[in-house]
Design a protein around this motif. Structure first.
Motif, PDB file in Angstrom:
ATOM      1  N   LYS B 433       9.650   9.642  -6.230  1.00  6.70           N
ATOM      2  CA  LYS B 433       9.213  10.079  -4.967  1.00  6.70           C
ATOM      3  C   LYS B 433       8.515   8.859  -4.291  1.00  6.70           C
ATOM      4  CE  LYS B 433       7.207  13.270  -2.293  1.00  6.70           C
ATOM      5  NZ  LYS B 433       6.310  14.289  -1.791  1.00  6.70           N
ATOM      6  N   ILE B 434       8.353   8.374  -3.140  1.00  2.00           N
ATOM      7  CA  ILE B 434       7.443   7.632  -2.945  1.00  2.00           C
ATOM      8  C   ILE B 434       6.029   8.181  -2.643  1.00  2.00           C
ATOM      9  CG2 ILE B 434       6.924   5.877  -1.197  1.00  2.00           C
ATOM     10  CD1 ILE B 434       9.801   5.140  -0.610  1.00  2.00           C
ATOM     11  N   SER B 435       5.129   7.992  -3.570  1.00  2.30           N
ATOM     12  CA  SER B 435       3.974   8.828  -3.407  1.00  2.30           C
ATOM     13  C   SER B 435       2.991   7.973  -2.206  1.00  2.30           C
ATOM     14  CB  SER B 435       3.174   8.833  -4.602  1.00  2.30           C
ATOM     15  OG  SER B 435       2.681   7.539  -4.922  1.00  2.30           O
ATOM     16  N   GLU B 436       2.128   9.103  -1.665  1.00  2.00           N
ATOM     17  CA  GLU B 436       1.094   8.738  -0.416  1.00  2.00           C
ATOM     18  C   GLU B 436       0.362   7.492  -1.232  1.00  2.00           C
ATOM     19  OE1 GLU B 436       0.805   9.531   2.528  1.00  2.00           O
ATOM     20  OE2 GLU B 436       2.777  10.817   2.143  1.00  2.00           O
ATOM     21  N   ASP B 437      -0.033   7.687  -2.525  1.00  2.00           N
ATOM     22  CA  ASP B 437      -0.898   6.644  -3.200  1.00  2.00           C
ATOM     23  C   ASP B 437      -0.036   5.335  -3.210  1.00  2.00           C
ATOM     24  OD1 ASP B 437      -2.904   8.587  -3.490  1.00  2.00           O
ATOM     25  OD2 ASP B 437      -2.386   9.033  -5.560  1.00  2.00           O
ATOM     26  N   GLN B 438       1.044   5.138  -3.632  1.00  2.00           N
ATOM     27  CA  GLN B 438       1.705   3.994  -3.601  1.00  2.00           C
ATOM     28  C   GLN B 438       1.943   3.412  -2.353  1.00  2.00           C
ATOM     29  OE1 GLN B 438       5.487   5.325  -5.138  1.00  2.00           O
ATOM     30  NE2 GLN B 438       5.543   3.827  -6.708  1.00  2.00           N
ATOM     31  N   LEU B 439       2.238   4.173  -1.189  1.00  2.00           N
ATOM     32  CA  LEU B 439       2.194   3.762   0.238  1.00  2.00           C
ATOM     33  C   LEU B 439       0.886   3.204   0.555  1.00  2.00           C
ATOM     34  CD1 LEU B 439       4.161   6.157   2.402  1.00  2.00           C
ATOM     35  CD2 LEU B 439       4.529   3.589   1.912  1.00  2.00           C
ATOM     36  N   PHE B 440      -0.364   3.904   0.120  1.00  2.00           N
ATOM     37  CA  PHE B 440      -1.594   3.548   0.605  1.00  2.00           C
ATOM     38  C   PHE B 440      -1.985   2.100  -0.128  1.00  2.00           C
ATOM     39  CE2 PHE B 440      -6.154   3.221  -0.621  1.00  2.00           C
ATOM     40  CZ  PHE B 440      -6.536   3.044   0.597  1.00  2.00           C
ATOM     41  N   TYR B 441      -1.589   2.197  -1.267  1.00  2.00           N
ATOM     42  CA  TYR B 441      -1.648   0.817  -2.098  1.00  2.00           C
ATOM     43  C   TYR B 441      -1.173  -0.446  -1.625  1.00  2.00           C
ATOM     44  CZ  TYR B 441      -1.763  -2.417  -6.057  1.00  2.00           C
ATOM     45  OH  TYR B 441      -1.937  -3.656  -7.150  1.00  2.00           O
ATOM     46  N   CYS B 442       0.265  -0.233  -1.074  1.00  2.00           N
ATOM     47  CA  CYS B 442       0.869  -1.451  -0.065  1.00  2.00           C
ATOM     48  C   CYS B 442       0.099  -1.504   1.219  1.00  2.00           C
ATOM     49  CB  CYS B 442       2.400  -0.935   0.100  1.00  2.00           C
ATOM     50  SG  CYS B 442       3.348  -0.710  -1.390  1.00  2.00           S
ATOM     51  N   LEU B 443      -0.115  -0.506   1.920  1.00  2.00           N
ATOM     52  CA  LEU B 443      -0.803  -0.549   3.018  1.00  2.00           C
ATOM     53  C   LEU B 443      -2.199  -1.694   2.897  1.00  2.00           C
ATOM     54  CD1 LEU B 443       0.883   1.304   4.365  1.00  2.00           C
ATOM     55  CD2 LEU B 443      -0.633   2.614   5.505  1.00  2.00           C
ATOM     56  N   GLN B 444      -2.943  -1.134   1.838  1.00  2.00           N
ATOM     57  CA  GLN B 444      -4.053  -1.779   1.532  1.00  2.00           C
ATOM     58  C   GLN B 444      -3.838  -3.359   1.511  1.00  2.00           C
ATOM     59  OE1 GLN B 444      -6.449  -3.724  -0.376  1.00  2.00           O
ATOM     60  NE2 GLN B 444      -7.618  -3.064   1.267  1.00  2.00           N
ATOM     61  N   ARG B 445      -2.813  -3.838   1.255  1.00  2.00           N
ATOM     62  CA  ARG B 445      -2.391  -5.164   0.941  1.00  2.00           C
ATOM     63  C   ARG B 445      -1.643  -5.771   2.225  1.00  2.00           C
ATOM     64  NH1 ARG B 445      -5.405  -4.104  -2.866  1.00  2.00           N
ATOM     65  NH2 ARG B 445      -4.835  -4.305  -4.978  1.00  2.00           N
ATOM     66  N   GLY B 446      -2.007  -4.879   3.202  1.00  2.00           N
ATOM     67  CA  GLY B 446      -1.472  -5.423   4.455  1.00  2.00           C
ATOM     68  C   GLY B 446       0.146  -5.462   4.856  1.00  2.00           C
TER      69      GLY B 446
END
Ligand code: ADP
Ligand code: MG
Lengths: 249, 489
Positions: B433-446
């Motif tokens: 699953k694409i986790s919320e945490d993975q997404l947040f990590y990517c978002l945090q990188r811009g």
């Protein structure tokens, strides 16, 4: 640079930050220390904009801009960088690919051109070398199968590459042996700049021997309960957090 | 997957005398009336200029179809199709195939542009001669333009519409048509056999390496028109051909039925690579409309050392029912299936493959990547079987599912049948699953949520994308991102 006023945050009906105030000036390295569970990671997530946290009150200003109104990617483009306590694995995505996508996304958001591939490679290679990250690790999927120390160094590499103005390091020292700690600290120190500020979150004072802070803030039960100079860290090392625990409770 | 049962008695019991000629005298009309009966079959056959044997072949299929039931074993749900409420033939308004591209309706060219056909192919469609992709553009049911025939002719390769092949190369068509997917194979294939209107035919002579990728863009154009494509590709001894089928359809409210049949035949030492990018209308955000895609694709590795490789990127259609398969008949033959199936919204995908090992030392490889988002359901259904005589059969299957959000479903249904003790079948499957945490990590990188999802998805499907010809891989990658738009954030 960063101004946090009266920040109240909860998650799933559990109150974690209770009217936190904090100011970090341009070029300042501020350390946040505090016992486990005092809300340090929560603070870092709320600054970076993680969804799960509900901000009940207060504001976070970065150079006068209200971060709370911005999406996490916009905050990143505005210069916020968080080195995660537990960096996430991104299966199938080569580290190099990820770094390039992130850098170009931020450049795009700021209205800059994409970096050419040779320029990009040059920067990544130089950064990796400084942090003793082997080149072939850059071809592997980001953080997948990396050791704890490798993950932490990769966070610093990303930080170096993205050139943020406000850097948060959440327990970057945990899981690092002394040599790795020195390498990571050197990486951070190389980025110290009058226009860049740091929030260094740590449980132990050991890291602060290598990244020497300008200010130290003690956090307990979701508040900053004491602030001082770098000597405050040594004091904490000697006496532990016991005093502050009782004080805030 | 159960074979459809039918008996000669059932076929005979159909009253074959009840047809009337009615409209059929009006051969000029561009559209057959709604519904299906023997008249319509004859009308289509006449429209296509079929020889008598072909008309009989169709009628035989139609009579058998009447005795058959729609299969229900797939994990898909849709309202009952009224097969008498569909049009089975529609032709573009122009009567004669254009001699040059200037004669093509600018609206059609505009549509190609909107469909994002790469500049190269657009240039080719516009008459620029130095590109290396030949497109046999199928606009609804009739080939509008066929290019590069001359160069292919020099190599001895036949690439034309199936109707033309029936007229011009009857000996080849009669020898091979229906030999991989028999007329009575399944409900949709039988229907297709009766009413197919167009599709491609390829013959590559012995020892010839086809000098270019062969490519067809399909489009569904007419309102309410079922598309029944029929494709037949024969790679003679020691030859090689790579074929790409790309599909898109415009937005449309009505559900559109599509039931294609593709047959591939590889003789000794021959290789066929068949790639599909399918992007038909998946229905709207409420699950209204969209294409029903019931396809039968099968390749026969008839000769020793032959190889057939299916690569598919499936992002469109409301319902996908599709199992490109390989019959590994020749000794040392090899079958491959590489699949990316993306479902979003209310899409339902039931897709996979069958690898039937008959010859000695045959091998097969299955790499399936399913991505489900929205409220979609995505099923991998596969069969790997080794016949009694298939000594040394080998299969490797890797079947991964990626979930985006928590309202979608991923299902894996692998069947394995081995009647030969020496067969070695390996099966790996994962669901992540694409986790919320993975997404947040990517978002945090811009990265934006959409960029992050695309990046993670691309990482997930990389192994399959690599199997596509370079230029199509880039398109497919874009298509995947487009289909997942709105699935996060
Ligand atoms: N997702 C969550 N759900 C519920 N409680 C949480 C969640 N995240 C953190 N907490 C709680 O919030 C408090 C502060 O956690 P954290 O910010 O991680 O502290 P620190 O980083 O200082 O150790 C702890 O009591 C922790 O259990
Ligand atoms: Mg923490």
């Amino acid at each position: 640079m960063l101004e946090i006023r009266n920040l109240h945050v909860q998650i799933e009906d559990k109150k974690i930050l209770n009217g936190l105030n904090l100011t970090v000036h341009d070029g300042e390295v501020a350390a946040i220390m505090g016992p486990n569970g005092s809300g340090k990671s929560t603070l870092s997530y709320v600054i970076a904009g993680k969804d799960d946290y509900e901000v009940l009150d207060g504001e976070i200003l970065l150079n006068g801009e209200n971060l709370l109104d911005m999406e996490p990617d916009a905050r990143a483009a505005a210069g916020v960088f968080l080195a995660f306590q537990y960096p996430l694995e991104i299966p199938g995505v080569a580290t190099m690919t990820f770094l390039k996508a992130a850098l170009n996304a931020q450049r795009k958001a700021r209205g800059d051109d994409e970096l050419s591939t040779p320029d990009f490679m040059k920067r990544v290679r130089a950064g990796a070398e400084r942090l003793h990250i082997p080149q072939d690790m850059l071809k592997r999927a980001l953080n997948v199968g990396f050791s704890g120390g490798e993950k932490k160094r990769m966070e610093i590499l990303q930080m170096a590459l993205l050139e943020p103005t406000f850097c948060i390091l959440d327990e970057t020292d945990s899981g690092l042996d002394i040599d790795a700690l020195k390498i990571a600290a050197d990486g951070v120190n190389a980025l110290r700049d009058p226009k860049r500020s740091f929030l260094v979150i740590t449980h132990y004072q050991r890291l602060l021997n290598y990244i020497v802070p300008d200010t130290v803030h003690v956090m307990s039960s979701g508040q900053v309960v004491k602030s001082g100079g770098k000597e405050l860290a040594l004091e904490l090392e000697a006496n532990g957090y016991a005093d502050y625990r009782s004080q805030a409770a | 997957m159960p074979a459809v049962q039918e008996t000669v008695e059932q076929v005979r019991s159909i009253d074959v005398d009840q047809y009337k000629y009615g409209f059929i005298t009006d051969i000029e009309m561009d559209k057959a009336p709604k519904g299906l009966n023997e008249d319509i079959v004859r009308f289509i056959s006449a429209k296509k200029g079929d020889p008598a044997w072909m008309t009989e072949w169709r009628l035989d299929a139609y009579r058998r179809w009447l005795t058959m039931q729609e299969p229900t074993w797939a994990r898909v749900e849709y309202p009952k199709i009224d097969f008498n409420d569909l049009y089975y033939y529609a032709a573009p308004k122009k009567k004669e195939g254009p001699k040059s591209l200037d004669e093509i309706d600018p609206a059609i060219l505009e549509t190609y542009k909107k469909l994002g056909i790469p500049l190269r192919e657009q240039e080719m469609l516009a008459g620029v001669q130095n590109t290396r992709v030949a497109v046999d553009a199928v606009f609804d049911s009739v080939s509008v333009v066929t290019t590069f025939k001359d160069e292919l002719k020099k190599a001895g390769v036949i690439f034309c519409s199936i109707s033309e092949a029936i007229r011009e190369h009857p000996e080849l068509v009669r020898q091979y048509l229906g030999t991989v997917v028999p007329v009575t194979d399944n409900f949709y294939a039988t229907l297709n056999s009766a009413v197919f209107t167009d599709g491609s035919f390829v013959y590559v002579p012995p020892g010839v390496r086809c000098p270019m990728e062969l490519s067809t863009y399909f489009r569904i154009n007419e309102k309410d028109t079922g598309q029944f494509e029929r494709t037949l590709i024969i790679a003679d001894k020691g030859s090689y051909v790579s074929y790409l089928e790309g599909c898109t359809a415009p937005q449309r409210d009505e559900n559109q039925l599509h039931a294609a049949v593709v047959e591939l035949i590889a003789l000794d030492d021959a290789e066929i690579k068949y790639s599909t990018v399918q992007n038909w209308y998946p229905g709207d955000a409420q699950g209204k409309g969209g294409v029903y895609n019931f396809v039968t694709k099968r390749g026969d590795c008839r000769g020793a050392n032959s190889k057939i490789s299916w690569t598919q990127v499936e992002t469109g259609s409301a319902i996908t029912w599709k199992y490109p398969s390989c019959i590994l008949r020749g000794d040392n033959s090899r079958g491959e299936f590489y699949s990316i199936a993306v479902s979003n919204g209310y899409q339902q995908v039931d897709s996979g493959t069958k690898m039937i090992h008959l010859g000695k030392n045959t091998s097969s490889r299955i790499i399936s990547k399913g991505i489900s988002a929205g409220r979609s359901q995505n099923t991998y259904r596969g069969l790997v079987s080794a016949h009694r005589k298939a000594t040394g059969a080998r299969n490797f299957t890797n079947c991964d599912s990626l979930l985006i959000g928590d309202q979608c479903g991923a299902h894996t249904v692998p069947y394995i049948e081995s009647k030969n003790a020496s067969a070695i079948f390996e099966h790996e499957a994962t669901t992540s699953k694409i986790s919320e945490d993975q997404l947040f990590y990517c978002l945090q990188r811009g990265l934006s949520a959409e960029e992050a999802t695309a990046l993670i998805v691309n990482g997930f499907v990389k192994d399959v994308l690599q199997q596509l010809p370079m230029e199509f891989a880039v398109e497919a990658q874009k298509l995947i991102s487009i289909s997942l738009e709105g699935s996060v954030g």
